[in-house]
Design a protein around this motif. Structure first.
Motif, mmCIF file in Angstrom:
data_model
loop_
_atom_site.group_PDB
_atom_site.id
_atom_site.type_symbol
_atom_site.label_atom_id
_atom_site.label_comp_id
_atom_site.label_asym_id
_atom_site.label_seq_id
_atom_site.Cartn_x
_atom_site.Cartn_y
_atom_site.Cartn_z
ATOM 1 N N ASN A 40 -8.777 6.778 -5.444
ATOM 2 C CA ASN A 40 -8.541 8.215 -5.542
ATOM 3 C C ASN A 40 -9.120 8.976 -4.346
ATOM 4 O O ASN A 40 -8.555 9.978 -3.920
ATOM 5 C CB ASN A 40 -9.107 8.758 -6.845
ATOM 6 C CG ASN A 40 -8.321 8.281 -8.049
ATOM 7 O OD1 ASN A 40 -7.119 8.034 -7.972
ATOM 8 N ND2 ASN A 40 -8.997 8.134 -9.178
ATOM 9 N N SER B 138 0.843 -1.188 0.000
ATOM 10 C CA SER B 138 0.000 0.000 0.000
ATOM 11 C C SER B 138 0.880 1.242 0.000
ATOM 12 O O SER B 138 1.985 1.221 0.541
ATOM 13 C CB SER B 138 -0.909 0.039 1.231
ATOM 14 O OG SER B 138 -1.770 -1.075 1.277
ATOM 15 N N CYS C 116 7.140 3.652 -3.893
ATOM 16 C CA CYS C 116 5.983 4.223 -4.582
ATOM 17 C C CYS C 116 6.329 5.638 -5.052
ATOM 18 O O CYS C 116 7.139 6.339 -4.451
ATOM 19 C CB CYS C 116 4.738 4.224 -3.702
ATOM 20 S SG CYS C 116 4.862 5.061 -2.124
ATOM 21 N N ASN D 96 -6.585 8.634 -1.797
ATOM 22 C CA ASN D 96 -5.213 8.919 -2.245
ATOM 23 C C ASN D 96 -4.277 7.764 -1.898
ATOM 24 O O ASN D 96 -3.158 7.974 -1.398
ATOM 25 C CB ASN D 96 -4.694 10.219 -1.637
ATOM 26 C CG ASN D 96 -4.941 11.409 -2.538
ATOM 27 O OD1 ASN D 96 -5.283 11.272 -3.708
ATOM 28 N ND2 ASN D 96 -4.802 12.598 -1.986
ATOM 29 N N THR D 97 -4.735 6.579 -2.136
ATOM 30 C CA THR D 97 -3.961 5.385 -1.801
ATOM 31 C C THR D 97 -3.839 4.476 -3.017
ATOM 32 O O THR D 97 -4.802 4.306 -3.764
ATOM 33 C CB THR D 97 -4.617 4.620 -0.638
ATOM 34 O OG1 THR D 97 -4.700 5.480 0.503
ATOM 35 C CG2 THR D 97 -3.793 3.393 -0.262
ATOM 36 N N MET D 98 -2.657 3.920 -3.162
ATOM 37 C CA MET D 98 -2.372 3.012 -4.265
ATOM 38 C C MET D 98 -1.992 1.657 -3.691
ATOM 39 O O MET D 98 -1.434 1.584 -2.593
ATOM 40 C CB MET D 98 -1.215 3.569 -5.103
ATOM 41 C CG MET D 98 -0.699 2.660 -6.193
ATOM 42 S SD MET D 98 0.675 3.403 -7.099
ATOM 43 C CE MET D 98 1.912 3.582 -5.819
ATOM 44 N N TYR D 99 -2.281 0.602 -4.434
ATOM 45 C CA TYR D 99 -1.993 -0.748 -3.967
ATOM 46 C C TYR D 99 -1.246 -1.527 -5.044
ATOM 47 O O TYR D 99 -1.339 -1.231 -6.224
ATOM 48 C CB TYR D 99 -3.293 -1.485 -3.639
ATOM 49 C CG TYR D 99 -4.184 -0.742 -2.674
ATOM 50 C CD1 TYR D 99 -5.213 0.062 -3.148
ATOM 51 C CD2 TYR D 99 -3.985 -0.830 -1.302
ATOM 52 C CE1 TYR D 99 -6.037 0.754 -2.267
ATOM 53 C CE2 TYR D 99 -4.799 -0.147 -0.419
ATOM 54 C CZ TYR D 99 -5.821 0.643 -0.910
ATOM 55 O OH TYR D 99 -6.625 1.336 -0.040
ATOM 56 N N SER E 221 -4.749 8.514 -13.023
ATOM 57 C CA SER E 221 -5.903 8.873 -12.202
ATOM 58 C C SER E 221 -7.195 8.313 -12.778
ATOM 59 O O SER E 221 -8.171 8.119 -12.045
ATOM 60 C CB SER E 221 -6.004 10.391 -12.062
ATOM 61 O OG SER E 221 -6.053 10.993 -13.344
ATOM 62 N N ARG F 270 -5.784 1.785 -7.391
ATOM 63 C CA ARG F 270 -5.748 2.960 -6.543
ATOM 64 C C ARG F 270 -7.150 3.358 -6.145
ATOM 65 O O ARG F 270 -8.118 3.094 -6.870
ATOM 66 C CB ARG F 270 -5.017 4.120 -7.222
ATOM 67 C CG ARG F 270 -5.697 4.664 -8.455
ATOM 68 C CD ARG F 270 -4.799 5.647 -9.197
ATOM 69 N NE ARG F 270 -4.755 6.966 -8.588
ATOM 70 C CZ ARG F 270 -4.054 7.983 -9.054
ATOM 71 N NH1 ARG F 270 -3.287 7.812 -10.136
ATOM 72 N NH2 ARG F 270 -4.063 9.164 -8.468
#
Length: 118
Positions: free
Chosen positions: A72, A20, A94, A75-78, A52, A70
């Motif tokens: 949005n 994450s 990241c 504001n988290t990406m995996y 995005s 992600r």
């Protein structure tokens, strides 16, 4: 923008992990986010990116095994990593890009270590 990566660890070959990356402090929308990695004695390399709007891109070495996503709103990406191999062992970083008018700003997290044992 501060990026906090988490989720790394030690796993056996064939196992799975989910990384994450939480972004905070952004004053503008974050455009492309991505994962990069740097293995022992290697240069940092691209793993996967996501825009995005959700368009994804993967390196050939992880295609079909890793999935980037992600949220949005958070504001988290995996990065979901399946069928891990010893050669996936690396520090995973990241990255987030923010475009303000014509300038692109790049931000990096601190990295999280993934170790895959054979």
């Amino acid at each position: 923008v501060q990026l906090q990566a988490s989720g790394g660890g030690l796993v056996q070959a064939g196992g799975s992990l989910r990384l994450s990356c939480a972004a905070s402090g952004s004053i503008a929308p974050i455009n492309t986010m991505g994962w990069y990695r740097q293995g022992p004695g290697n240069q940092r390399e691209l793993v996967a990116t996501i825009t995005s709007s959700g368009r994804t891109n993967y390196s050939d070495s992880v295609k079909g095994r890793f999935t980037i996503s992600r949220d949005n709103a958070k504001n988290t990406m995996y990065l979901r990593m399946n069928s891990l191999k010893p050669e996936d062992t690396a520090v995973y970083y990241c990255n987030a890009q923010m475009v303000v008018i014509t300038t692109t700003y790049n931000y990096w997290g601190q990295g999280t270590l993934v170790t895959v044992s054979s």
